[in-house]
Scaffold this motif. Structure first.
Motif, PDB file in Angstrom:
ATOM      1  N   THR A 120       0.817  -1.039  -0.011  1.00 15.17           N
ATOM      2  CA  THR A 120      -0.111   0.002   0.094  1.00 15.17           C
ATOM      3  C   THR A 120       0.922   1.161   0.152  1.00 15.17           C
ATOM      4  N   ARG A 121       2.057   1.316   0.797  1.00 13.10           N
ATOM      5  CA  ARG A 121       2.897   2.399   0.750  1.00 13.10           C
ATOM      6  C   ARG A 121       3.569   2.592  -0.494  1.00 13.10           C
ATOM      7  N   MET A 122       3.831   1.338  -0.903  1.00 13.39           N
ATOM      8  CA  MET A 122       4.492   1.430  -2.428  1.00 13.39           C
ATOM      9  C   MET A 122       3.654   1.848  -3.409  1.00 13.39           C
ATOM     10  N   ALA A 123       2.356   1.609  -3.473  1.00 13.41           N
ATOM     11  CA  ALA A 123       1.435   2.297  -4.336  1.00 13.41           C
ATOM     12  C   ALA A 123       1.257   3.993  -4.308  1.00 13.41           C
ATOM     13  N   SER A 159       8.133   2.807 -11.072  1.00 12.40           N
ATOM     14  CA  SER A 159       8.160   1.749 -10.580  1.00 12.40           C
ATOM     15  C   SER A 159       8.765   1.658  -9.148  1.00 12.40           C
ATOM     16  N   VAL A 160       7.969   0.858  -8.136  1.00 11.92           N
ATOM     17  CA  VAL A 160       8.680   0.923  -6.763  1.00 11.92           C
ATOM     18  C   VAL A 160       8.783  -0.140  -6.114  1.00 11.92           C
ATOM     19  N   LEU A 161      10.133  -0.475  -5.501  1.00  6.86           N
ATOM     20  CA  LEU A 161      10.530  -1.591  -4.982  1.00  6.86           C
ATOM     21  C   LEU A 161      10.470  -1.484  -3.283  1.00  6.86           C
ATOM     22  N   CYS A 162      10.758  -2.438  -2.936  1.00  5.92           N
ATOM     23  CA  CYS A 162      10.655  -2.444  -1.338  1.00  5.92           C
ATOM     24  C   CYS A 162      12.202  -2.891  -0.842  1.00  5.92           C
ATOM     25  N   ALA A 163      12.686  -2.111   0.065  1.00  4.45           N
ATOM     26  CA  ALA A 163      13.942  -2.285   0.904  1.00  4.45           C
ATOM     27  C   ALA A 163      13.882  -2.069   2.312  1.00  4.45           C
ATOM     28  N   ARG A 215       9.320  -7.825  -3.045  1.00  3.26           N
ATOM     29  CA  ARG A 215       7.988  -7.027  -3.229  1.00  3.26           C
ATOM     30  C   ARG A 215       8.416  -6.045  -4.176  1.00  3.26           C
ATOM     31  N   TYR A 216       7.515  -6.086  -5.261  1.00  2.00           N
ATOM     32  CA  TYR A 216       7.794  -4.893  -6.468  1.00  2.00           C
ATOM     33  C   TYR A 216       6.457  -4.495  -6.898  1.00  2.00           C
ATOM     34  N   LEU A 217       6.668  -3.270  -6.935  1.00  4.15           N
ATOM     35  CA  LEU A 217       5.256  -2.649  -7.989  1.00  4.15           C
ATOM     36  C   LEU A 217       5.809  -1.840  -9.399  1.00  4.15           C
ATOM     37  N   PRO A 263      11.479   6.460 -13.668  1.00  5.72           N
ATOM     38  CA  PRO A 263      11.689   6.567 -12.437  1.00  5.72           C
ATOM     39  C   PRO A 263      11.529   5.372 -11.581  1.00  5.72           C
ATOM     40  N   VAL A 264      12.463   4.916 -10.793  1.00  5.45           N
ATOM     41  CA  VAL A 264      12.197   3.927  -9.849  1.00  5.45           C
ATOM     42  C   VAL A 264      12.788   4.361  -8.373  1.00  5.45           C
ATOM     43  N   HIS A 265      11.741   3.903  -7.537  1.00  5.54           N
ATOM     44  CA  HIS A 265      12.017   4.430  -5.995  1.00  5.54           C
ATOM     45  C   HIS A 265      11.964   3.137  -5.183  1.00  5.54           C
ATOM     46  N   VAL A 266      12.382   3.383  -4.049  1.00  2.00           N
ATOM     47  CA  VAL A 266      12.163   1.986  -2.973  1.00  2.00           C
ATOM     48  C   VAL A 266      11.332   3.067  -1.708  1.00  2.00           C
ATOM     49  N   VAL A 267      10.403   1.900  -0.806  1.00  2.00           N
ATOM     50  CA  VAL A 267       9.839   2.380  -0.081  1.00  2.00           C
ATOM     51  C   VAL A 267      10.781   1.561   1.243  1.00  2.00           C
ATOM     52  N   VAL A 268      11.378   2.048   2.060  1.00  2.00           N
ATOM     53  CA  VAL A 268      12.082   1.429   3.425  1.00  2.00           C
ATOM     54  C   VAL A 268      11.166   0.723   4.268  1.00  2.00           C
ATOM     55  N   HIS A 269      10.979  -0.597   4.126  1.00  2.00           N
ATOM     56  CA  HIS A 269       9.931  -1.250   5.213  1.00  2.00           C
ATOM     57  C   HIS A 269      10.789  -1.344   6.687  1.00  2.00           C
ATOM     58  N   ARG A 270      10.305  -0.819   7.735  1.00  2.00           N
ATOM     59  CA  ARG A 270      11.140  -1.111   8.758  1.00  2.00           C
ATOM     60  C   ARG A 270      10.242  -1.949   9.822  1.00  2.00           C
TER      61      ARG A 270
END
Ligand code: UTP
Length: 293
Positions: free
Chosen positions: A144-147, A156-160, A208-210, A245-252
């Motif tokens: 959801t945060r990646m969206a 595109s958005v990836l998870c880190a 996890r990839y969007l 554009p490619v970004h990452v959302v940092v998952h804590r």
């Protein structure tokens, strides 16, 4: 409307780290306590708003798709015996989300597996989520945060995960730039398993990839990379080089790697300790077992 409707779960790998079991049982169906890992990620996809799950399987792994089909005879038998709770459990996976399959004839790599799902997309799928079924990202909700990040930045958005530097060599590591938001970074490159001193950051890739639909075109243009396989990260690198554009959302949060026996056992123990029926006894047994070792 959610940023994506379709989630792809690649499950056509050979699962060599679980041989000999995977001669006959797909690793995606191994139970974390009593529920296969693939149901846990299907639940995550449905909770994030996906309405369709495309499972990429290989010709020998029909059981993975079978798991999501209704079993009316079994349900009737359980109902006749008054086992209502079990009926609920049996119905859970088929009722979660609409499941389709795509076939990957040969395990040519994760990138190739994702490409095999292109025929299952419709004109409305501008982006797709990809969830690796052997990676449990906890607590759920990162998609959801990646969206949201895709809405803000496009592409595109990836998870880190932010990993301690001395452990970073086990991971694919992102080269990132700040965006002004501590938990969202712009990705300018990626390095596989760097030495700690060569790592461009401490942000490691998770399963996890969007992905913007443009990834399917990129997947057709890559050549075999690490391990002779068509790698998803090579297609993403190609997109970055072309200015996408490619970004990452940092998952804590936490994570379990179900792809190898050691990680799988940790996940099973972790989930079992939280289970009201098994947790207390298992905890007691573990304390005794470890106290005696
Ligand atoms: P892994 O490399 O963890 O799975 O791929 P594997 O190849 O099955 O396992 P090992 O290394 O032999 O033990 C991550 C995910 O990508 C899928 C796998 O099924 C797994 O869910 N995958 C990998 C495919 O669908 N096709 C492939 O060609 C490779």
């Amino acid at each position: 409307m959610s940023a994506f409707q379709t989630a792809i779960v690649p499950a056509a790998g050979l699962g060599t780290r679980f041989l000999p079991t995977t001669k006959a049982v797909p690793k995606e169906l191994l139970p974390v306590v009593d529920t296969p890992g693939i149901e846990l990620v299907a639940t995550e996809a449905a909770q994030a708003g996906a309405t369709k799950l495309v499972i990429v399987t290989s010709p020998g792994k029909d059981a993975v798709a079978e798991y999501f089909r209704p079993q009316p005879e079994l349900e009737q038998t359980l109902e006749a015996r008054g086992k209502t709770e079990l009926v609920e459990k049996v119905r859970r996976a088929p009722n979660l989300i609409k499941v389709e399959t795509a076939i990957q004839d040969k395990a040519l790599g994760l990138g190739h597996a994702v490409g095999c799902a292109e025929g299952n997309l419709t004109g409305d799928d501008e982006a797709v989520a990809v969830l690796l079924p052997d990676d449990l990202v906890l607590p759920t909700g990162v998609l959801t945060r990646m969206a949201e990040a895709r809405e803000r930045f496009g592409g595109s958005v990836l998870c880190a995960f932010d990993i301690p530097k001395d452990q970073i060599s086990a991971y694919g590591v992102f080269d990132v730039r700040d965006t002004g938001d501590d938990d969202v970074k712009r990705v300018v490159g990626m390095v596989e398993k760097p030495k700690p001193e060569d790592a461009p950051s401490t942000f490691a890739a998770a399963g996890r990839y969007l992905l913007d639909r443009a990834v399917f075109d990129a997947l057709k243009r890559i050549t075999p990379g690490a391990g002779g396989e068509l790698q998803l990260t090579d297609a993403i690198a190609l997109l970055i080089n072309e200015g996408h554009p490619v970004h990452v959302v940092v998952h804590r949060g936490g994570r379990h790697d179900l792809g190898n026996p050691a990680g799988f056992l940790k996940a099973a123990v972790d989930f079992a300790l939280e289970h009201p029926d098994y947790g207390p006894e298992l905890g007691e047994w573990l304390r005794e077992r470890l106290g005696n070792s």
